[in-house]
Scaffold this active site. Sequence first.
Site, PDB file in Angstrom:
ATOM      1  N   LYS A  31       0.928  -1.136  -0.074  1.00 40.83           N
ATOM      2  CA  LYS A  31      -0.176   0.067   0.007  1.00 40.83           C
ATOM      3  C   LYS A  31       0.804   1.237   0.225  1.00 40.83           C
ATOM      4  CE  LYS A  31      -4.409   1.276   1.992  1.00 40.83           C
ATOM      5  NZ  LYS A  31      -5.182   1.623   0.817  1.00 40.83           N
ATOM      6  N   GLU A  71      -8.620  -5.378  -9.907  1.00 37.42           N
ATOM      7  CA  GLU A  71      -9.315  -4.794  -8.675  1.00 37.42           C
ATOM      8  C   GLU A  71      -9.790  -3.156  -9.027  1.00 37.42           C
ATOM      9  OE1 GLU A  71      -7.030  -3.806  -5.281  1.00 37.42           O
ATOM     10  OE2 GLU A  71      -5.124  -3.222  -6.599  1.00 37.42           O
TER      11      GLU A  71
HETATM   12  N1  PDD Z   1      -8.098   2.267  -0.526  1.00 42.46           N
HETATM   13  N2  PDD Z   1      -7.510  -1.901  -3.579  1.00 42.46           N
HETATM   14  C1  PDD Z   1      -7.087  -0.632  -3.652  1.00 42.46           C
HETATM   15  C2  PDD Z   1      -6.120  -0.346  -4.795  1.00 42.46           C
HETATM   16  C3  PDD Z   1      -6.767   0.288  -2.634  1.00 42.46           C
HETATM   17  O1  PDD Z   1      -6.399   1.503  -2.628  1.00 42.46           O
HETATM   18  C4  PDD Z   1      -7.961   0.066  -1.478  1.00 42.46           C
HETATM   19  C5  PDD Z   1      -8.013   0.963  -0.348  1.00 42.46           C
HETATM   20  C6  PDD Z   1      -8.591  -1.346  -1.491  1.00 42.46           C
HETATM   21  C7  PDD Z   1      -9.479  -1.635  -0.389  1.00 42.46           C
HETATM   22  O2  PDD Z   1      -8.697  -2.070   0.602  1.00 42.46           O
HETATM   23  P1  PDD Z   1      -9.264  -2.050   2.014  1.00 42.46           P
HETATM   24  O3  PDD Z   1     -10.506  -2.963   2.208  1.00 42.46           O
HETATM   25  O4  PDD Z   1      -8.241  -2.399   2.849  1.00 42.46           O
HETATM   26  O5  PDD Z   1      -9.479  -0.620   2.437  1.00 42.46           O
HETATM   27  C8  PDD Z   1      -8.263  -2.191  -2.633  1.00 42.46           C
HETATM   28  C9  PDD Z   1      -8.156   3.250   0.443  1.00 42.46           C
HETATM   29  C10 PDD Z   1      -9.282   3.078   1.247  1.00 42.46           C
HETATM   30  C11 PDD Z   1      -7.681   4.417   0.222  1.00 42.46           C
HETATM   31  O6  PDD Z   1      -6.614   4.380  -0.875  1.00 42.46           O
HETATM   32  O7  PDD Z   1      -8.169   5.431   0.439  1.00 42.46           O
END
Ligand code: PDD
Length: 303
Positions: free
Chosen positions: A167, A199
Amino acid sequence: MPAQARTFSQSNATMDSRDIVYVNGSFLPRADARVSVEDRGFVFGDGVYEVVRAINGRLFAARFHNTRLERSLKGIRIDLVGDDSPERFVEIGKQLLRENKLLEGEATLYIQITRGATTRAHYFPPPEITPTVYISVARFTPYAALAEGGAAAISHPDLRWGRCDLKTLNLLPNVLASQTAKERGAFEAMLIRDGVVTEGAKTNFFGVVNGILRTHPRDNHILPGITRSVLEDLARSLSIELDETPISINEIPKVTELFLTGTTTDVMPIVKLDDKPVGSGRPGEITRRLQRVLAENLASAGD
Ligand code: PDD
């Protein structure tokens, strides 16, 4: 502007009367918070982050977020110093929720760590340069109306690098895909790499093909979403079979239900893809069941 675009283009982050953030050991008003222009987060996007959901002061799945943050830090070789740890950042987050009077209702916690500030050079700075830590909280309003009726998505090429499982702050392909979606009146961009759905720009995607729930396997092409993994367990508890075979673009016309998951989106039905209805054009039965069970889980769980 289409009604739907108006709904989600509103900012979720409202300025609280006490808008206190944490930067490198200090709690201070957001307006007074500073990082160097030499910060590698600013210059290179050299850092990682987490977004955690807070409901009535309780952080949802904080331990999973901690594990993922640890993994992201390791993945880009940032070593925390002193007492710093993901657990400590979460404790700081809880303090920020208290300071900002966000112990009731919905909020988000944002944690960002960069490789620190130093004269620009691509290779890592010397060991005396320590990471920059920035933590903030914000009021959050779930997309309730959109989650009821379902949202629109567009398909978009996945132009990201080979470590999407980390991330990181390098979100330019995600930013560009999100903007294209917004300009086309859609909530999310569904990313396509090598002929399959990976995704979303900020979410994970699930679809129902021939009655089977499918999603991309957990590998380097997707972020291992915390909501995705909670949902996997919930699907199992409901005896809903989940097949981690990615949906190919050839299968898209056969998709009868589509939804996405994320910390700030929960389970969001996608009822229109590239301006065509998905299935009946309404949220499907599996989507609704998972939406309900996740809502129950969010309401009852927390650290
Ligand atoms: N985004 N895929 C991507 C590319 C993401 O950036 C996110 C989360 C998810 C979902 O992950 P999770 O369920 O852990 O939130 C999948 C966050 C919320 C953001 O960038 O603001």
